[in-house]
Scaffold this motif. Structure first.
Motif, PDB file in Angstrom:
ATOM      1  N   VAL A   6      40.190  43.860  48.034  1.00 37.05           N
ATOM      2  CA  VAL A   6      39.412  42.638  48.707  1.00 37.05           C
ATOM      3  C   VAL A   6      38.774  41.995  47.663  1.00 37.05           C
ATOM      4  CG1 VAL A   6      37.805  41.605  50.555  1.00 37.05           C
ATOM      5  CG2 VAL A   6      38.943  43.950  51.031  1.00 37.05           C
ATOM      6  N   TYR A   7      39.160  40.555  47.531  1.00 35.97           N
ATOM      7  CA  TYR A   7      38.314  39.746  46.430  1.00 35.97           C
ATOM      8  C   TYR A   7      37.204  38.794  47.278  1.00 35.97           C
ATOM      9  CZ  TYR A   7      41.870  41.155  43.077  1.00 35.97           C
ATOM     10  OH  TYR A   7      42.528  42.031  42.106  1.00 35.97           O
ATOM     11  N   TYR A   8      35.931  38.969  46.908  1.00 35.22           N
ATOM     12  CA  TYR A   8      35.065  37.958  47.424  1.00 35.22           C
ATOM     13  C   TYR A   8      33.808  38.238  46.738  1.00 35.22           C
ATOM     14  CZ  TYR A   8      32.981  35.106  51.112  1.00 35.22           C
ATOM     15  OH  TYR A   8      32.455  34.175  51.865  1.00 35.22           O
ATOM     16  N   PHE A   9      32.926  37.201  46.761  1.00 33.60           N
ATOM     17  CA  PHE A   9      31.747  37.253  46.180  1.00 33.60           C
ATOM     18  C   PHE A   9      30.814  38.336  46.651  1.00 33.60           C
ATOM     19  CE2 PHE A   9      32.905  32.688  45.916  1.00 33.60           C
ATOM     20  CZ  PHE A   9      33.325  32.483  44.582  1.00 33.60           C
ATOM     21  N   ASN A  10      29.680  38.745  46.106  1.00 34.52           N
ATOM     22  CA  ASN A  10      28.840  39.577  46.543  1.00 34.52           C
ATOM     23  C   ASN A  10      27.822  39.130  47.767  1.00 34.52           C
ATOM     24  OD1 ASN A  10      27.287  42.549  46.920  1.00 34.52           O
ATOM     25  ND2 ASN A  10      25.978  41.513  45.270  1.00 34.52           N
ATOM     26  N   GLY A  36      29.996  35.773  39.592  1.00 33.51           N
ATOM     27  CA  GLY A  36      29.900  34.047  39.273  1.00 33.51           C
ATOM     28  C   GLY A  36      30.655  33.790  38.215  1.00 33.51           C
ATOM     29  N   GLU A  37      30.413  34.215  37.076  1.00 37.55           N
ATOM     30  CA  GLU A  37      31.335  34.039  35.645  1.00 37.55           C
ATOM     31  C   GLU A  37      32.544  34.482  35.742  1.00 37.55           C
ATOM     32  OE1 GLU A  37      28.976  38.056  35.228  1.00 37.55           O
ATOM     33  OE2 GLU A  37      28.696  36.055  36.100  1.00 37.55           O
ATOM     34  N   GLU A  38      32.995  35.372  36.601  1.00 42.30           N
ATOM     35  CA  GLU A  38      34.253  35.874  36.679  1.00 42.30           C
ATOM     36  C   GLU A  38      35.212  34.685  37.473  1.00 42.30           C
ATOM     37  OE1 GLU A  38      36.391  39.996  38.328  1.00 42.30           O
ATOM     38  OE2 GLU A  38      34.348  39.586  38.893  1.00 42.30           O
ATOM     39  N   TRP A  39      34.629  34.257  38.555  1.00 39.50           N
ATOM     40  CA  TRP A  39      35.353  33.399  39.236  1.00 39.50           C
ATOM     41  C   TRP A  39      36.390  32.375  38.676  1.00 39.50           C
ATOM     42  CZ3 TRP A  39      38.425  32.936  43.191  1.00 39.50           C
ATOM     43  CH2 TRP A  39      38.545  32.121  43.948  1.00 39.50           C
ATOM     44  N   PRO A  40      35.953  31.489  37.673  1.00 41.52           N
ATOM     45  CA  PRO A  40      36.623  30.632  37.227  1.00 41.52           C
ATOM     46  C   PRO A  40      38.142  31.126  36.465  1.00 41.52           C
ATOM     47  CG  PRO A  40      34.372  30.078  36.484  1.00 41.52           C
ATOM     48  CD  PRO A  40      34.534  31.510  37.143  1.00 41.52           C
TER      49      PRO A  40
END
Length: 203
Positions: A6-10, A36-40
């Protein structure tokens, strides 16, 4: 064995239902909480450029409710018949209507308008939607929303309405059967264990 990630924010947000359905199904999954810094760097690899995403044996799938419905069918939480599935979808979409109304004041920048939206949500929208959901629950006997065991309808209701109850303990005061259903789902052993351990987040 199927490998799930599963990929999603914390945060809980719209991705928590995917985590909860996998938990309720009793299957192992990697809970990749994207910083946050990983998302782009990840964004271009996601089917719609958004999350949550469920990766199944290396293939990524998007849209939280599409994923949740797939998991419900895959793991026996969609009812036994097409009619059961229709009932389940009806409840899931009603809860989703509540989410859409809950989001409105969150993104409102005008303070007066924000207060107005919050008042309407608490005094009109929530009681109306809870009343509808209560009717659905009572028409199925009052224990589970669909059939005689846990389904996506119960899990999604718990996911969203537990957030309401955290902020307002009296939110379900006039709907004791909904409150009982919420507690029953939260008490399911696998779900209870997950809820006790999951990261504490505001959203």
């Amino acid at each position: 064995m199927t490998k799930y990630t599963v990929y999603y924010f914390n945060i809980k947000g719209r991705g928590e239902i995917v985590r909860l359905m996998l938990t309720a199904a009793g299957v192992d999954f990697e809970d990749h909480r994207v910083q946050g810094e990983e998302w782009p760097k990840l964004k271009s690899s996601m089917p719609t450029g958004q999350m949550p995403v469920l990766e199944i044996d290396g293939k990524k799938f998007s849209q939280s409710l599409a994923i949740a419905r797939y998991l419900a069918r895959e793991y026996g939480m969609a009812g036994k018949t097409n009619t059961d599935q229709l009932l389940m979808d009806q409840i899931v979409d009603t809860v989703n209507d509540l989410i859409n109304e809950m989001i409105k004041p969150v993104f409102e920048k005008d303070e007066a308008r924000k207060a107005e939206l919050e008042k309407k949500l608490k005094e009109e929208t929530m009681p109306r939607i809870f009343g509808t959901l209560n009717n659905f629950l009572e028409s199925n006997g009052g224990d589970y929303f669909v059939g005689t065991k846990l389904s996506l309808a119960d899990v999604f209701f718990m996911d969203i309405v537990s957030r309401v109850v955290e902020k307002d303990q009296k939110a379900l005061e006039k709907f004791p059967k909904l409150a009982a259903n919420l507690k029953k789902t939260q008490s399911e052993p696998k779900i209870a264990e997950y809820l006790a351990k999951r990261p504490k987040t505001d959203l």
